[in-house]
Design a protein around this motif. Structure first.
Motif, PDB file in Angstrom:
ATOM      1  N   GLY A  43      40.632 -22.191  39.901  1.00 23.04           N
ATOM      2  CA  GLY A  43      41.403 -23.005  40.840  1.00 23.04           C
ATOM      3  C   GLY A  43      42.131 -22.120  41.825  1.00 23.04           C
ATOM      4  O   GLY A  43      41.836 -20.930  41.944  1.00 23.04           O
ATOM      5  N   LYS A  44      43.093 -22.710  42.545  1.00 17.39           N
ATOM      6  CA  LYS A  44      43.809 -21.956  43.577  1.00 17.39           C
ATOM      7  C   LYS A  44      44.735 -20.904  42.966  1.00 17.39           C
ATOM      8  O   LYS A  44      44.888 -19.827  43.501  1.00 17.39           O
ATOM      9  CB  LYS A  44      44.633 -22.916  44.451  1.00 17.39           C
ATOM     10  N   ALA A  45      45.328 -21.232  41.822  1.00 17.21           N
ATOM     11  CA  ALA A  45      46.334 -20.330  41.252  1.00 17.21           C
ATOM     12  C   ALA A  45      45.965 -19.813  39.862  1.00 17.21           C
ATOM     13  O   ALA A  45      46.637 -18.930  39.335  1.00 17.21           O
ATOM     14  CB  ALA A  45      47.692 -21.029  41.199  1.00 17.21           C
TER      15      ALA A  45
ATOM     16  N   ALA B 275      49.247 -17.237  46.108  1.00 16.40           N
ATOM     17  CA  ALA B 275      50.122 -18.365  46.442  1.00 16.40           C
ATOM     18  C   ALA B 275      49.396 -19.215  47.470  1.00 16.40           C
ATOM     19  O   ALA B 275      48.833 -18.690  48.429  1.00 16.40           O
ATOM     20  CB  ALA B 275      51.438 -17.858  47.033  1.00 16.40           C
ATOM     21  N   THR B 276      49.356 -20.530  47.247  1.00 14.39           N
ATOM     22  CA  THR B 276      48.789 -21.424  48.260  1.00 14.39           C
ATOM     23  C   THR B 276      49.753 -22.573  48.509  1.00 14.39           C
ATOM     24  O   THR B 276      50.576 -22.901  47.662  1.00 14.39           O
ATOM     25  CB  THR B 276      47.423 -22.025  47.839  1.00 14.39           C
ATOM     26  N   ALA B 277      49.630 -23.175  49.669  1.00  9.42           N
ATOM     27  CA  ALA B 277      50.438 -24.359  49.982  1.00  9.42           C
ATOM     28  C   ALA B 277      49.653 -25.262  50.910  1.00  9.42           C
ATOM     29  O   ALA B 277      48.668 -24.832  51.524  1.00  9.42           O
ATOM     30  CB  ALA B 277      51.750 -23.955  50.638  1.00  9.42           C
ATOM     31  N   PHE B 278      50.088 -26.501  50.989  1.00  8.61           N
ATOM     32  CA  PHE B 278      49.439 -27.510  51.828  1.00  8.61           C
ATOM     33  C   PHE B 278      47.957 -27.618  51.481  1.00  8.61           C
ATOM     34  O   PHE B 278      47.097 -27.547  52.345  1.00  8.61           O
ATOM     35  CB  PHE B 278      49.671 -27.191  53.323  1.00  8.61           C
ATOM     36  N   ASP B 279      47.701 -27.771  50.193  1.00  5.64           N
ATOM     37  CA  ASP B 279      46.342 -27.938  49.659  1.00  5.64           C
ATOM     38  C   ASP B 279      45.443 -26.767  50.042  1.00  5.64           C
ATOM     39  O   ASP B 279      44.279 -26.942  50.392  1.00  5.64           O
ATOM     40  CB  ASP B 279      45.737 -29.272  50.113  1.00  5.64           C
ATOM     41  N   GLY B 280      45.997 -25.593  49.961  1.00  2.94           N
ATOM     42  CA  GLY B 280      45.197 -24.391  50.141  1.00  2.94           C
ATOM     43  C   GLY B 280      45.098 -23.914  51.581  1.00  2.94           C
ATOM     44  O   GLY B 280      44.480 -22.877  51.856  1.00  2.94           O
ATOM     45  N   VAL B 281      45.697 -24.627  52.528  1.00  5.82           N
ATOM     46  CA  VAL B 281      45.604 -24.246  53.938  1.00  5.82           C
ATOM     47  C   VAL B 281      46.323 -22.910  54.174  1.00  5.82           C
ATOM     48  O   VAL B 281      45.841 -22.029  54.886  1.00  5.82           O
ATOM     49  CB  VAL B 281      46.210 -25.350  54.853  1.00  5.82           C
TER      50      VAL B 281
ATOM     51  N   ASP C 141      62.315 -21.844  44.950  1.00 11.16           N
ATOM     52  CA  ASP C 141      60.951 -22.234  44.534  1.00 11.16           C
ATOM     53  C   ASP C 141      59.924 -21.995  45.638  1.00 11.16           C
ATOM     54  O   ASP C 141      60.208 -21.309  46.608  1.00 11.16           O
ATOM     55  CB  ASP C 141      60.980 -23.722  44.165  1.00 11.16           C
ATOM     56  N   LYS C 142      58.762 -22.618  45.493  1.00 10.82           N
ATOM     57  CA  LYS C 142      57.652 -22.379  46.425  1.00 10.82           C
ATOM     58  C   LYS C 142      57.916 -22.837  47.849  1.00 10.82           C
ATOM     59  O   LYS C 142      57.183 -22.440  48.765  1.00 10.82           O
ATOM     60  CB  LYS C 142      56.350 -23.006  45.893  1.00 10.82           C
ATOM     61  N   ASP C 143      58.945 -23.629  48.086  1.00 17.73           N
ATOM     62  CA  ASP C 143      59.300 -23.980  49.466  1.00 17.73           C
ATOM     63  C   ASP C 143      59.599 -22.721  50.289  1.00 17.73           C
ATOM     64  O   ASP C 143      59.442 -22.726  51.510  1.00 17.73           O
ATOM     65  CB  ASP C 143      60.504 -24.941  49.504  1.00 17.73           C
TER      66      ASP C 143
ATOM     67  N   PHE D 163      57.847 -20.092  50.309  1.00 16.63           N
ATOM     68  CA  PHE D 163      56.542 -19.714  50.852  1.00 16.63           C
ATOM     69  C   PHE D 163      56.028 -20.775  51.834  1.00 16.63           C
ATOM     70  O   PHE D 163      55.564 -20.442  52.925  1.00 16.63           O
ATOM     71  CB  PHE D 163      55.550 -19.525  49.700  1.00 16.63           C
ATOM     72  N   ARG D 164      56.158 -22.068  51.432  1.00 16.53           N
ATOM     73  CA  ARG D 164      55.655 -23.151  52.294  1.00 16.53           C
ATOM     74  C   ARG D 164      56.254 -23.059  53.698  1.00 16.53           C
ATOM     75  O   ARG D 164      55.569 -23.214  54.696  1.00 16.53           O
ATOM     76  CB  ARG D 164      56.012 -24.523  51.710  1.00 16.53           C
ATOM     77  N   PHE D 165      57.578 -22.837  53.747  1.00 15.64           N
ATOM     78  CA  PHE D 165      58.293 -22.924  55.041  1.00 15.64           C
ATOM     79  C   PHE D 165      58.900 -21.586  55.480  1.00 15.64           C
ATOM     80  O   PHE D 165      59.828 -21.572  56.290  1.00 15.64           O
ATOM     81  CB  PHE D 165      59.374 -24.011  54.947  1.00 15.64           C
TER      82      PHE D 165
HETATM   83  N1  ASP Z   1      49.728 -27.240  45.407  1.00 17.81           N
HETATM   84  C1  ASP Z   1      49.144 -27.414  46.711  1.00 17.81           C
HETATM   85  C2  ASP Z   1      48.504 -26.108  47.191  1.00 17.81           C
HETATM   86  O1  ASP Z   1      48.623 -25.128  46.529  1.00 17.81           O
HETATM   87  C3  ASP Z   1      50.098 -27.995  47.722  1.00 17.81           C
HETATM   88  C4  ASP Z   1      51.490 -27.449  47.787  1.00 17.81           C
HETATM   89  O2  ASP Z   1      52.030 -27.035  46.782  1.00 17.81           O
HETATM   90  O3  ASP Z   1      52.088 -27.449  48.892  1.00 17.81           O
HETATM   91  O4  ASP Z   1      47.845 -26.027  48.204  1.00 17.81           O
END
Ligand code: ASP
Ligand code: TMP
Length: 235
Positions: free
Chosen positions: A11-13, A33-39, A212-214, A216-218
Motif C-alpha cells: 500500500g501507500k504506507a 508519507a502520502t496525502a490527498f489519496d497519494g497525490v 500529526d500528518k496535517d 505534511f498535508r499543509f
Molecule cells: N490517507 C490518504 C493518503 O495517504 C489521504 C490523507 O491522509 O490525506 O493519500
C-alpha cells in the motif's frame, strides 16, 4: 521470530507479508508519507519506525481495555505481527473537535468542540476519494457485514474514550481519528490497519500546535518532529 515469506500487498504506507502461519501476517511500515489519496508524496527516513512504535503502543493500550485488534506484537523498528483479517471497505472516523473534511463539508469552524463525538463512515476507495457513506450504502454495496456496523460504531466510541483520556494525560488533544475493521481468524470483528499520527489529528493541548500528518498535508512544519514529540510524551 516469525519468518517473512511472500509479499501479499503493498500500500501507500505499508507492505504486507505472509508468514509460515497462514493466520499471521507481518506489516512493514514504510518511510513514505502520502496525502490527498497519494497525490502528495515524500520519503521521510524514520517515519515507518515512528508509526510502528506509536501504533504498537496504542494497540497495547486498547488490549488492556479489552478492545479486539489484529495486533499481536511489535517485531522490529519497522515491523509488527498481526492476525490476518478479512478487511471491510469502510473507514470509521470519530471526531471530538471540528477539523479537516467536516469543516469543508458542513461549515463547522475549525477548533469547535462537538457536544458529543461524531461518528462517520467512509467508503475506502482512493479513486473516489473515500466518500462519506450511510448504513444503506454499506448494505447495498456490501462494504461490511450489516451486523458489524453497530459493533464498529460502539468500538470506535469506546476507543475514543480510552484514547482521549490517554492523550489528555500527556497534554495532547485527540481531535479526530480513523479506524478500519475486519473479521479476525477467530470470527470476531476487530480493528485492523494502524492507529498512528497518520490516521489521527493530535494537537498540543496548551499551544494548539498540530503534531500529526496535517503538518505534511499543509506544509505546517517538519512532520517527523511532530511525530517525535508525540512519541516522547506518550512513552
Ligand atoms: N490517507 C490518504 C493518503 O495517504 C489521504 C490523507 O491522509 O490525506 O493519500
Ligand atoms: P478528514 O477530516 O480528512 O475526513 O479526516 C478525518 C481523520 O481521518 C483524520 O484524523 C485523518 C484520518 N484520515 C485517514 O486516516 N485516512 C484518510 O484517507 C483520510 C481522508 C483521513
Amino acid at each position: 521470530m516469525p519468518e517473512k515469506r511472500k509479499k501479499l500487498y503493498e500500500g501507500k504506507a505499508k507492505i504486507v507479508y505472509e508468514t509460515e502461519d497462514p493466520d499471521k501476517l507481518i506489516l512493514h511500515f514504510k518511510d513514505t508519507a502520502t496525502a490527498f489519496d497519494g497525490v502528495k508524496k515524500a520519503e521521510l527516513k524514520g517515519k515507518g519506525s515512528l508509526n510502528n512504535t506509536i501504533s504498537s503502543l496504542i494497540f497495547e493500550i486498547l488490549h488492556r481495555h479489552g478492545i479486539k485488534t489484529h495486533f499481536i506484537e511489535k517485531l522490529s523498528d519497522n515491523e509488527m505481527l498481526v492476525w490476518r483479517a478479512d478487511r471491510f471497505l469502510v473507514e470509521v472516523v470519530v471526531r471530538n473537535v471540528a477539523a479537516g473534511s467536516v469543516v469543508k463539508r458542513l461549515g463547522f469552524k475549525e477548533g469547535e468542540r462537538f457536544e458529543r463525538p461524531l461518528v462517520e463512515f467512509f467508503y475506502k476507495n482512493d479513486e473516489l476519494h473515500d466518500p462519506l457513506v450511510c448504513e444503506t450504502h454499506i448494505e447495498l454495496m456490501n462494504l461490511a457485514p450489516m451486523e458489524a456496523i453497530p459493533v464498529m460504531r460502539e468500538t470506535a466510541l469506546k476507543v475514543n474514550d480510552i484514547l482521549s483520556k490517554f492523550f489528555k494525560e500527556h497534554g495532547i488533544t485527540l481531535v479526530d481519528f480513523k479506524l478500519e475493521f475486519g473479521k479476525l481468524p477467530d470470527g470476531s470483528v476487530g480493528i485492523v490497519d494502524e492507529i498512528s499520527p497518520d490516521s489521527m489529528r493530535l494537537w498540543d493541548a496548551k499551544t494548539g500546535e498540530k503534531l500529526d500528518k496535517d503538518r505534511f498535508r499543509f506544509d505546517l512544519g517538519d512532520l517527523l518532529e511532530g511525530y517525535r514529540k508525540i512519541l516522547k510524551r506518550i512513552s
